[in-house]
Design an enzyme around this catalytic site. Sequence first.
Site, PDB file in Angstrom:
ATOM      1  N   SER A  86       0.825  -1.193   0.000  1.00 53.64           N
ATOM      2  CA  SER A  86       0.000   0.000   0.000  1.00 53.64           C
ATOM      3  C   SER A  86       0.871   1.261   0.000  1.00 53.64           C
ATOM      4  CB  SER A  86      -0.973  -0.033   1.179  1.00 53.64           C
ATOM      5  OG  SER A  86      -1.976   0.947   1.036  1.00 53.64           O
ATOM      6  N   ASP A 119      -9.531  -5.335  -5.084  1.00 53.83           N
ATOM      7  CA  ASP A 119      -8.880  -4.115  -4.606  1.00 53.83           C
ATOM      8  C   ASP A 119      -9.481  -2.900  -5.290  1.00 53.83           C
ATOM      9  OD1 ASP A 119      -7.039  -2.039  -3.932  1.00 53.83           O
ATOM     10  OD2 ASP A 119      -5.443  -3.509  -3.692  1.00 53.83           O
ATOM     11  N   HIS A 137      -7.691  -4.957  -0.940  1.00 51.35           N
ATOM     12  CA  HIS A 137      -6.519  -4.224  -0.497  1.00 51.35           C
ATOM     13  C   HIS A 137      -6.098  -4.718   0.887  1.00 51.35           C
ATOM     14  CE1 HIS A 137      -4.001  -0.722  -1.349  1.00 51.35           C
ATOM     15  NE2 HIS A 137      -4.024  -0.449  -0.054  1.00 51.35           N
TER      16      HIS A 137
END
Length: 336
Positions: free
Chosen positions: A169, A272, A303
């Site tokens: 991320s 995601d 995610h």
Amino acid sequence: MSSTTAPASAVPATELVPAHVVEDLQGIVQLLSDGTVKRFQLPQVLPPPPVRWKDVVYDETHNLSLRVFVPPLAGAEKLPVIVYFHGGGFVINSFASTEFHAACLRLAGELPAVVLSVDYRLAPEHRLPAAHDDADAFFSWLRAQAAATTDLWLAESADFGRVFVSGDSAGGNIAHHAIVRIGSGALATGAARVAGCILLYPFFGGEQRTASEAAGSNDIYLTLPVSDQMWRLALPAGASRDHPLANPFGPDSPALDSVALPPLLVVAGTRDLLVDRIKDFVARLNATGKKRAEFVEFPGKGHAFFSVEHDGEVTGEMIRDVLRPFVHGGAAAPAS
């Protein structure tokens, strides 16, 4: 639950009206109208370590540390080094957060590899480029260790000729910009040779919505409002999501055609929110010339699955079938 407060900026404390919350990120971080930032920290319970780990200060100026994970050596050969930057939208989490600690324990033990999990300053107290500046400070420390290792654990186990820069991320964003600075000659690594880069669902942004962002996807860990809020809190005041640190192919972003990048492995899940943006990043990167990045997609995953589901079967599959071949030689196998 405990909380900490810190001034986000030098705002005079002369307001007659009591400060009120102007940004609330899931009850974890609150930005008040007087510039104060409140952080609410959950107590951390760390699982028993299957590998050795310890904390080392890498930047005394900002009191920043990294966590070293070293698995048992199977033989005389030293292990590759995984540099890992944690996720959290530049606003939350740390290398000591339970999920990142556990994920790095598993990563070190199952690859196997020496893992250096790097902490960095968070926004909104320290807006970007603070986190990227901290990455530069880390590589200065790594360069010194590779030249003359003073840490006994690293001297014993780390192969500085095989360094892989990685992160998930926001940490994937940091890893990307680090290898761009390294590849362009702006950031030196010395005897520490970057052999590859692993981006786990990197946190990129842009003013123009992708299809998966516009649809809202069905990601349970990252929603569009939360993503936008994190960028508002992290980017320099007044900057848009097309800022070069958010959008690597934005209107003001530097061209990557001539940058000497190492082999890249990019991972994302089909659920995601950012999957289309990540796919576009890979396609644009590969369109600059020779194919530079491999993309592996995990069906049904959203995610942050690596850290949130650090003890799950899919994480084990990713380490075993995707990351291990990339780090220890050979092409990354596609997820099944």
